[in-house]
Design an enzyme around this catalytic site. Structure first.
Site, PDB file in Angstrom:
ATOM      1  N   HIS A 194     -15.012 -35.592  89.605  1.00  0.00           N
ATOM      2  CA  HIS A 194     -14.790 -37.019  89.880  1.00  0.00           C
ATOM      3  C   HIS A 194     -14.027 -37.279  91.195  1.00  0.00           C
ATOM      4  O   HIS A 194     -13.014 -37.975  91.248  1.00  0.00           O
ATOM      5  CB  HIS A 194     -14.228 -37.789  88.689  1.00  0.00           C
ATOM      6  CG  HIS A 194     -12.849 -37.445  88.169  1.00  0.00           C
ATOM      7  ND1 HIS A 194     -11.783 -37.152  88.971  1.00  0.00           N
ATOM      8  CD2 HIS A 194     -12.388 -37.395  86.908  1.00  0.00           C
ATOM      9  CE1 HIS A 194     -10.723 -36.934  88.219  1.00  0.00           C
ATOM     10  NE2 HIS A 194     -11.064 -37.068  86.972  1.00  0.00           N
ATOM     11  N   HIS A 217      -7.261 -35.483  73.961  1.00  0.00           N
ATOM     12  CA  HIS A 217      -7.499 -36.322  75.150  1.00  0.00           C
ATOM     13  C   HIS A 217      -8.960 -36.740  75.148  1.00  0.00           C
ATOM     14  O   HIS A 217      -9.847 -35.903  74.981  1.00  0.00           O
ATOM     15  CB  HIS A 217      -7.155 -35.474  76.381  1.00  0.00           C
ATOM     16  CG  HIS A 217      -7.315 -36.144  77.701  1.00  0.00           C
ATOM     17  ND1 HIS A 217      -7.230 -37.498  77.885  1.00  0.00           N
ATOM     18  CD2 HIS A 217      -7.554 -35.618  78.945  1.00  0.00           C
ATOM     19  CE1 HIS A 217      -7.400 -37.780  79.167  1.00  0.00           C
ATOM     20  NE2 HIS A 217      -7.610 -36.658  79.830  1.00  0.00           N
ATOM     21  N   GLU A 258     -10.821 -38.025  77.614  1.00  0.00           N
ATOM     22  CA  GLU A 258     -11.641 -37.949  78.832  1.00  0.00           C
ATOM     23  C   GLU A 258     -12.820 -37.010  78.554  1.00  0.00           C
ATOM     24  O   GLU A 258     -12.688 -36.008  77.838  1.00  0.00           O
ATOM     25  CB  GLU A 258     -10.801 -37.476  80.038  1.00  0.00           C
ATOM     26  CG  GLU A 258     -11.541 -37.724  81.339  1.00  0.00           C
ATOM     27  CD  GLU A 258     -10.659 -37.683  82.592  1.00  0.00           C
ATOM     28  OE1 GLU A 258      -9.484 -37.297  82.504  1.00  0.00           O
ATOM     29  OE2 GLU A 258     -11.195 -38.033  83.674  1.00  0.00           O
ATOM     30  N   ASP A 299     -14.487 -34.696  79.876  1.00  0.00           N
ATOM     31  CA  ASP A 299     -14.552 -33.242  80.065  1.00  0.00           C
ATOM     32  C   ASP A 299     -14.047 -32.513  78.811  1.00  0.00           C
ATOM     33  O   ASP A 299     -14.285 -31.323  78.647  1.00  0.00           O
ATOM     34  CB  ASP A 299     -13.792 -32.780  81.324  1.00  0.00           C
ATOM     35  CG  ASP A 299     -12.414 -33.386  81.478  1.00  0.00           C
ATOM     36  OD1 ASP A 299     -12.180 -34.500  80.979  1.00  0.00           O
ATOM     37  OD2 ASP A 299     -11.564 -32.745  82.111  1.00  0.00           O
ATOM     38  N   HIS A 337      -2.350 -37.764  81.277  1.00  0.00           N
ATOM     39  CA  HIS A 337      -2.406 -38.765  82.327  1.00  0.00           C
ATOM     40  C   HIS A 337      -3.193 -40.002  81.918  1.00  0.00           C
ATOM     41  O   HIS A 337      -3.453 -40.869  82.778  1.00  0.00           O
ATOM     42  CB  HIS A 337      -2.989 -38.148  83.615  1.00  0.00           C
ATOM     43  CG  HIS A 337      -4.449 -37.771  83.496  1.00  0.00           C
ATOM     44  ND1 HIS A 337      -5.417 -38.327  84.293  1.00  0.00           N
ATOM     45  CD2 HIS A 337      -5.117 -36.946  82.660  1.00  0.00           C
ATOM     46  CE1 HIS A 337      -6.603 -37.837  83.985  1.00  0.00           C
ATOM     47  NE2 HIS A 337      -6.437 -36.981  82.992  1.00  0.00           N
ATOM     48  N   ASP A 382      -4.384 -31.502  79.549  1.00  0.00           N
ATOM     49  CA  ASP A 382      -4.526 -31.328  81.006  1.00  0.00           C
ATOM     50  C   ASP A 382      -3.246 -30.752  81.642  1.00  0.00           C
ATOM     51  O   ASP A 382      -3.309 -30.132  82.711  1.00  0.00           O
ATOM     52  CB  ASP A 382      -4.825 -32.669  81.684  1.00  0.00           C
ATOM     53  CG  ASP A 382      -6.286 -33.084  81.575  1.00  0.00           C
ATOM     54  OD1 ASP A 382      -7.141 -32.213  81.372  1.00  0.00           O
ATOM     55  OD2 ASP A 382      -6.563 -34.289  81.693  1.00  0.00           O
ATOM     56  N   TYR A 413      -3.944 -29.469  91.335  1.00  0.00           N
ATOM     57  CA  TYR A 413      -4.173 -30.252  90.106  1.00  0.00           C
ATOM     58  C   TYR A 413      -3.058 -31.279  89.931  1.00  0.00           C
ATOM     59  O   TYR A 413      -3.304 -32.452  89.637  1.00  0.00           O
ATOM     60  CB  TYR A 413      -4.242 -29.316  88.889  1.00  0.00           C
ATOM     61  CG  TYR A 413      -4.841 -30.003  87.689  1.00  0.00           C
ATOM     62  CD1 TYR A 413      -6.212 -30.019  87.480  1.00  0.00           C
ATOM     63  CD2 TYR A 413      -4.035 -30.677  86.784  1.00  0.00           C
ATOM     64  CE1 TYR A 413      -6.762 -30.682  86.403  1.00  0.00           C
ATOM     65  CE2 TYR A 413      -4.574 -31.343  85.703  1.00  0.00           C
ATOM     66  CZ  TYR A 413      -5.942 -31.337  85.517  1.00  0.00           C
ATOM     67  OH  TYR A 413      -6.482 -32.014  84.448  1.00  0.00           O
ATOM     68  N   HIS A 433      -7.627 -26.740  81.043  1.00  0.00           N
ATOM     69  CA  HIS A 433      -8.339 -26.210  82.220  1.00  0.00           C
ATOM     70  C   HIS A 433      -7.601 -24.977  82.730  1.00  0.00           C
ATOM     71  O   HIS A 433      -6.360 -24.979  82.783  1.00  0.00           O
ATOM     72  CB  HIS A 433      -8.350 -27.218  83.383  1.00  0.00           C
ATOM     73  CG  HIS A 433      -9.041 -28.508  83.090  1.00  0.00           C
ATOM     74  ND1 HIS A 433     -10.403 -28.629  83.001  1.00  0.00           N
ATOM     75  CD2 HIS A 433      -8.549 -29.754  82.892  1.00  0.00           C
ATOM     76  CE1 HIS A 433     -10.726 -29.891  82.752  1.00  0.00           C
ATOM     77  NE2 HIS A 433      -9.614 -30.591  82.680  1.00  0.00           N
TER      78      HIS A 433
HETATM   79 FE1  FEO Z   1      -8.027 -35.830  81.909  1.00  0.00          FE
HETATM   80 FE2  FEO Z   1      -9.362 -32.713  81.883  1.00  0.00          FE
HETATM   81  O1  FEO Z   1      -9.320 -34.545  81.573  1.00  0.00           O
END
Ligand code: FEO
Length: 400
Positions: free
Chosen positions: A26, A80, A82, A84, A146, A165, A193, A226
């Site tokens: 993104h 989370h 999001e 991903d 976040h 994250d 990051y 991640h």
């Molecule tokens: Fe905030 Fe890895 O997604």
């Protein structure tokens, strides 16, 4: 697919996916790819922590199947929403039919807003403990770290924190543990990051680090969503986060700019020379040669930020306007700076950049510098003086 889970502890397995090819997350350049980490807890209630990006669902299911029938999953925890980490969730729910899916209060709402499904998500509150039979999970809300829905999950008996994250990085590797990877690479990618995802929430990061200390919960493993898992020396990543969240600048200047006919480029290089003459580190980053996310990584610990643009059609050059919009959202702190650039007949860009830097809270102790068409020798000298002046101010204020 004959893929394997990777054992983290006797009860916990990594069952995520490796995205070796992604180069743009993104709008953030991911030159080393990424991983979407999901974790399986083989407790009395078999529990999956997070899922993966939608297209990687089969990879995750195959890794799960290497240790347990996916149909045996009882609980799914969504730390989370999001995509991903949740993209695969609806089809995983349909396939494995878990007894319950849990998320934070905000997460339960966010998952509904993403997938518009009828499935009932069980909302967890800050501090809730969930029994998996022989082990227990404790949940901590981390709102705005976040996203509003963000939470982290602590596996009490294993002293293992699933940190979502936080403490993660975009880094695809064959190794699953941070202690198996070059520390310079970890610091660089961890900082990238942080700068591009967490920097605007630095005050909350400091509060979270303090809360973890106050709670006095022993943490032996940090398993983010991640990049690599921290099992040895977790103090290293915690101290990096403390440093990045404090945003104490070093004696370093970032010059970010773009150029049409090399006049602004000449200015950038002359300014850099002035900074160097004062013995201060400088990074010269022309846009279209440097990604905005790499610029922000350098901005994270810099004391000075100088932004240059030619004037194009009465405005800022598009790549520089993009950079400023991106930087403004990430709210860098403790910077001094100035604008510079060339123009032909109107010269608005330097004034517009100055306004943007001021709106970001960047201190502007020196006058901006603009040059008509092509800098002459006197103007090149002025650029060097501007760089030297900024460098001296940084040294005088003891910014290290
Ligand atoms: Fe905030 Fe890895 O997604």
């Amino acid at each position: 697919m004959g893929l394997s889970a990777q054992k983290i502890t006797d009860r916990v397995y990594w069952v995520g996916a490796i995205d070796w090819a992604i180069r743009d997350f993104h709008g953030y350049s991911t030159e080393h790819g990424s991983t979407y980490n999901a974790y399986l807890i083989l407790a009395d209630k078999v529990t999956l922590i997070d899922t993966v990006k939608g297209p990687f669902k089969d990879e995750m299911i195959a890794r799960i199947a290497s240790v347990v029938d996916p149909g045996n999953i009882d609980y799914i925890i969504s730390n989370h929403s999001e995509k991903d980490h949740s993209g695969a969730l609806p089809s995983v729910i349909a396939q494995v039919k878990p007894e319950k899916v849990f998320a934070s209060v905000m997460g339960a709402k966010a998952l509904k807003d993403h997938f518009h499904f009828d499935y009932e998500i069980v909302a967890l509150k800050d501090g809730d403990i969930l029994s998996l039979g022989n082990v227990n999970l404790k949940f901590l809300e981390t709102r705005m770290l976040h996203w509003p829905d963000s939470m982290i999950t602590y596996l009490i008996e294993e002293r293992l924190l699933f940190s979502q994250d936080g403490f993660g990085m975009h880094l695809a590797t064959s190794e699953r543990f941070a202690d198996e990877i070059d520390q310079t690479l970890l610091r660089q990618q961890g900082a990238k990051y942080y700068a591009n995802i967490l920097m605007p929430y630095s005050t909350l990061v400091l509060k979270l680090l303090e809360r973890i200390k106050q709670l006095n919960i022993p943490i032996e493993i940090i398993a983010p969503d991640h990049g690599p898992i921290w099992r040895k020396g977790i103090g290293q990543i915690l101290s990096w986060y403390q440093e990045w969240a404090e945003q104490n600048p070093r004696r370093k200047v970032v010059i970010v700019f773009d150029t049409m006919w090399q006049s602004t480029d000449i200015m950038a290089r002359a300014i850099a020379d002035g900074v160097m003459r004062e013995g201060v580190e400088v990074k010269v980053m022309r846009l279209r040669a440097n990604d905005r996310s790499d610029v922000m990584t350098e901005v994270l610990d810099s004391a000075g930020i100088l932004v240059g643009s030619p004037t194009l059609n009465n405005g800022i050059f598009p790549t520089v306007a993009d950079m400023l919009a991106y930087m403004k959202g990430l709210k860098p702190k403790n910077k001094i700076g100035a604008a510079f650039g060339s123009y032909g007949w109107s010269g608005e860009a330097v004034h517009l950049i100055t306004d943007e830097l001021r709106a970001m809270g960047v201190e502007l102790p020196v006058e901006p510098l603009k040059v008509k068409f092509v800098p002459d020798e006197a103007m090149v000298n002025s650029c060097g003086q501007l760089g030297a002046q900024i460098a001296r101010l940084i040294k005088e204020s003891s910014r290290q």
